[in-house]
Design a protein around this motif. Structure first.
Motif, PDB file in Angstrom:
ATOM      1  N   ASP A 102       5.172  -4.024   4.278  1.00 39.36           N
ATOM      2  CA  ASP A 102       3.922  -4.889   4.713  1.00 39.36           C
ATOM      3  C   ASP A 102       2.946  -3.409   4.578  1.00 39.36           C
ATOM      4  O   ASP A 102       2.915  -2.624   3.910  1.00 39.36           O
ATOM      5  N   SER A 144       0.349  -0.552   7.251  1.00 42.63           N
ATOM      6  CA  SER A 144       0.249  -0.771   8.175  1.00 42.63           C
ATOM      7  C   SER A 144      -1.423  -1.270   8.784  1.00 42.63           C
ATOM      8  O   SER A 144      -2.175  -0.937   7.689  1.00 42.63           O
ATOM      9  N   PRO A 145      -1.433  -1.302   9.772  1.00 44.71           N
ATOM     10  CA  PRO A 145      -3.104  -1.083  10.810  1.00 44.71           C
ATOM     11  C   PRO A 145      -3.677   0.300  10.385  1.00 44.71           C
ATOM     12  O   PRO A 145      -4.755   0.750   9.936  1.00 44.71           O
ATOM     13  N   LYS A 146      -2.822   1.317   9.169  1.00 46.72           N
ATOM     14  CA  LYS A 146      -3.567   2.623   9.242  1.00 46.72           C
ATOM     15  C   LYS A 146      -3.550   2.688   8.095  1.00 46.72           C
ATOM     16  O   LYS A 146      -4.113   3.689   7.402  1.00 46.72           O
ATOM     17  N   GLN A 152     -14.123  -4.333  13.070  1.00 47.04           N
ATOM     18  CA  GLN A 152     -12.653  -4.558  13.070  1.00 47.04           C
ATOM     19  C   GLN A 152     -11.472  -3.564  12.768  1.00 47.04           C
ATOM     20  O   GLN A 152     -10.678  -3.391  13.484  1.00 47.04           O
ATOM     21  N   ASN A 184      -7.668  -4.146  11.197  1.00 44.37           N
ATOM     22  CA  ASN A 184      -6.831  -4.697  11.373  1.00 44.37           C
ATOM     23  C   ASN A 184      -7.649  -6.677  11.052  1.00 44.37           C
ATOM     24  O   ASN A 184      -6.621  -7.463  10.794  1.00 44.37           O
ATOM     25  N   GLY A 185      -9.110  -6.536  11.102  1.00 44.03           N
ATOM     26  CA  GLY A 185      -9.121  -7.626  11.219  1.00 44.03           C
ATOM     27  C   GLY A 185      -9.613  -7.854   9.645  1.00 44.03           C
ATOM     28  O   GLY A 185      -9.683  -9.476   8.712  1.00 44.03           O
ATOM     29  N   LEU A 189      -6.620  -7.104   7.510  1.00 44.41           N
ATOM     30  CA  LEU A 189      -5.069  -7.621   7.015  1.00 44.41           C
ATOM     31  C   LEU A 189      -4.572  -8.616   6.859  1.00 44.41           C
ATOM     32  O   LEU A 189      -3.851  -9.057   6.230  1.00 44.41           O
ATOM     33  N   ARG A 241      -2.836  -9.467   3.365  1.00 38.96           N
ATOM     34  CA  ARG A 241      -1.191 -10.081   3.376  1.00 38.96           C
ATOM     35  C   ARG A 241      -0.961 -10.884   2.545  1.00 38.96           C
ATOM     36  O   ARG A 241       0.312 -11.416   1.682  1.00 38.96           O
TER      37      ARG A 241
END
Length: 90
Positions: A59, A61-63, A24, A27-28, A30, A34
């Protein structure tokens, strides 16, 4: 637990997380990141060899970039640097 058992449990969890990352991407991971990230919402100073940037962590980021709202109300996406909490301003 015994040292070897603890090491085995940690390695098993690491393998699970790496497999999830492989399937994933970041993203999987995050949502859990958080949940446990201690600096989201905190005032920080991010230092790089070129500059220092102060702001509030928004936050990740997805990167994998740190998303920072600067003192000038600009959103910055930062990939590297040393983060220091700004004591008394959190």
């Amino acid at each position: 637990p015994a040292r070897n058992k603890l090491a085995g449990l940690l390695l098993k969890e690491l393998v699970n997380v790496l497999e999830q990352f492989n399937l994933q991407g970041l993203n999987g991971l995050l949502p859990e990141w958080r949940q446990y990230d201690p600096i989201i919402g905190k005032n920080v100073t991010l230092s790089t060899p070129q500059s220092k940037i102060c702001g509030i962590v928004q936050d990740i980021s997805p990167k994998g970039e740190l998303i920072l709202l600067t003192e000038n109300n600009e959103i910055k996406y930062l990939m590297s640097g040393e983060v220091s909490l700004r004591l008394g301003q959190n």
